[in-house]
Each structure stands twice: as structure tokens, then as C-alpha cells.
Design an enzyme around this catalytic site. Structure first.
Site, PDB file in Angstrom:
ATOM      1  N   TYR A 152      43.383  42.064  44.150  1.00 10.01           N
ATOM      2  CA  TYR A 152      42.033  41.504  44.277  1.00 10.01           C
ATOM      3  C   TYR A 152      42.078  40.060  44.757  1.00 10.01           C
ATOM      4  CZ  TYR A 152      37.367  39.866  43.054  1.00 10.01           C
ATOM      5  OH  TYR A 152      36.111  39.293  43.087  1.00 10.01           O
ATOM      6  N   ALA A 154      44.467  38.473  46.336  1.00  8.17           N
ATOM      7  CA  ALA A 154      44.952  38.386  47.714  1.00  8.17           C
ATOM      8  C   ALA A 154      43.874  38.792  48.702  1.00  8.17           C
ATOM      9  CB  ALA A 154      46.186  39.273  47.884  1.00  8.17           C
ATOM     10  N   SER A 155      43.111  39.832  48.373  1.00  7.75           N
ATOM     11  CA  SER A 155      42.076  40.299  49.291  1.00  7.75           C
ATOM     12  C   SER A 155      40.960  39.278  49.454  1.00  7.75           C
ATOM     13  CB  SER A 155      41.499  41.632  48.808  1.00  7.75           C
ATOM     14  OG  SER A 155      40.758  41.488  47.621  1.00  7.75           O
ATOM     15  N   LYS A 156      40.567  38.644  48.372  1.00  8.30           N
ATOM     16  CA  LYS A 156      39.509  37.647  48.462  1.00  8.30           C
ATOM     17  C   LYS A 156      40.028  36.343  49.078  1.00  8.30           C
ATOM     18  CE  LYS A 156      35.819  39.720  46.830  1.00  8.30           C
ATOM     19  NZ  LYS A 156      34.628  39.943  47.685  1.00  8.30           N
ATOM     20  N   THR A 187      25.296  40.659  36.290  1.00  5.31           N
ATOM     21  CA  THR A 187      24.890  42.017  36.645  1.00  5.31           C
ATOM     22  C   THR A 187      24.981  42.910  35.414  1.00  5.31           C
ATOM     23  OG1 THR A 187      27.125  42.752  37.219  1.00  5.31           O
ATOM     24  CG2 THR A 187      25.814  41.692  38.968  1.00  5.31           C
TER      25      THR A 187
END
Length: 234
Positions: A152, A154-156, A187
Site C-alpha cells: 500500500y 509503495a503504491s501510494k 467513512t
């Protein structure tokens, strides 16, 4: 308020908690909307105005489908002025040595890959018309490594570097490219998963939508390649 009455705004992940709020904010500011999601059935069908809301289904994990989605929107409206990349997600991970390659690649594709596919599809048209705004969604978590969240984070983080690169490549072509770094969004799912937290310190989707609209406005003309922290008071 008709601040965006001259703009066509594409919102990916439009049926999610944040996507719906951002879409509503742009709609009330006068924008013509292209609401993109994985399928039509997941889209909120309330308050549909066929003149200013165009719903498009497509799997943005696929560059071919992303291209097709953008082509449909341009065919419908004639142009795209603003792209808001909200599509993405979070999956709880494991330590790196226990993370499967499939999990790693899925998270990278879901968060960074979808943003890459849609940005790649709209940039040429924006350059041709001499103006455009792209707002990507990264996360506060992208700024540092966290145990059990390698994929997560790394992706962001990749979304931030993608934003900076797009900004550098297109800043003299009339494009503004920035991203937001939200903290914990208020949320229903986050409340359910963290029932003991102080919800008042979290970021409301409406507050984050305000920042997105600012970045899509002329008031942000001097901001390019920035990662804007939106942390609330937490």
C-alpha cells in the site's frame, strides 16, 4: 455557484464514499461530470441529470479499457478539462517476507496503475487544448514505510512520483498536476474498523472535496507538482 460551468470533470472511483462527495461538490459548482466506475450498477443513480452527468463503466486496471473510457467521454462531451483520480483502495498487508507477489502487484496496479492509465489517456487532449487539471489521490501513509503495509505504501508513494513527473513534463503546456495526501477519512467503514477512535479528528470527505475543487480551479494556477497534506486534526 457556477465556478466550473465551463469545465468537463472526470471522476474515477465515483461510487465510493469520497467519489460521491467530490462529484456532488463539482456538480453544485456547475461542472459537467463524467462519472467512472467499475460497473454501472455500483453507481449512485440519485439526482441524475443527463445533461451534466455521464456515467461510464470500465476497469481502469486495464490500459485498453481506460483508453476506451476516455474516448467515450470525449465523444460525449467533446473534451476533458479536469481529471480527478480517486479510484484505488487499501488492503491490509503482511510483512514483506510474507507478502505474495500477487498482493504486491495488485496494490500497485489498483492505486498507481489506475492513475497512470487514466492520466496517460487524457494528457494529449489536454495539451492540445492548452489547459487541463489532474488531481491524484495519494495518502499520508505514503510518506514513510509502515510495518505490514509495504504494498500500500509503495503504491501510494508511486502516485506522488507520478504526479511530480506529469507536472514537470506538462507545466509549460498549460496543465496543472497535483495530488492530495489525506489522513484517515471519516467513512462508515473506517468508523466500523476503528470504533474507539476520535472521529472528530479525521478528515471528512466534504473537507477533502473542498481541497480537490481548489486544485481544479484557477486559484491554484501557481501550484504544480505538489502533494497537499489533508490530515484533519489527527
Amino acid at each position: 455557484m457556477d465556478l466550473f460551468s465551463d469545465r468537463v470533470v472526470v471522476i474515477t472511483g465515483s461510487s465510493g464514499n469520497l467519489g460521491r462527495v467530490v462529484a456532488d461538490a463539482f456538480y453544485h459548482a456547475g461542472a459537467a461530470l463524467a462519472l467512472v466506475d467499475l460497473n454501472h450498477n455500483s453507481c449512485d443513480e440519485e439526482s441524475v441529470d443527463s445533461g451534466r452527468k455521464f456515467r461510464v463503466a470500465g476497469d481502469l486496471l486495464s490500459s485498453v479499457e481506460a483508453d476506451a473510457v476516455i474516448e467515450k467521454i470525449i465523444k460525449h462531451y467533446g473534451r476533458i478539462d479536469v481529471l480527478v483520480n480517486i479510484a484505488g483502495g487499501f488492503v491490509a498487508g503482511a510483512p514483506v517476507h510474507e507478502t505474495s507477489r500477487e498482493s504486491w502487484e495488485y496494490m500497485l496496479n489498483l492505486n498507481a496503475g489506475t492513475a497512470f492509465n487514466t492520466a496517460r489517456a487524457v494528457v494529449s487532449g489536454m495539451r492540445a487544448q492548452g489547459r487541463g487539471w489532474i488531481i491524484n489521490t495519494s495518502a499520508r501513509a505514503a510518506l514513510a514505510g509502515k510495518a505490514g503495509m509495504a504494498a500500500y505504501v509503495a503504491s501510494k508513494s508511486a502516485v506522488i512520483r507520478l504526479t511530480e513527473t506529469l507536472a514537470e513534463e506538462n507545466k509549460r503546456e498549460g496543465l496543472n498536476v497535483n495530488c492530495v495526501l489525506p489522513g484517515i477519512l471519516d467513512t462508515p467503514l473506517n468508523r466500523l474498523s476503528m470504533p474507539q477512535a476520535d472521529f472528530s479528528s479525521w478528515v471528512s470527505p466534504e473537507a477533502l472535496a473542498d481541497v480537490v475543487l481548489f486544485l481544479a480551479s484557477d486559484a491554484s494556477r501557481a501550484i504544480n507538482g505538489a502533494s497537499i497534506p489533508v490530515y484533519g486534526t489527527g
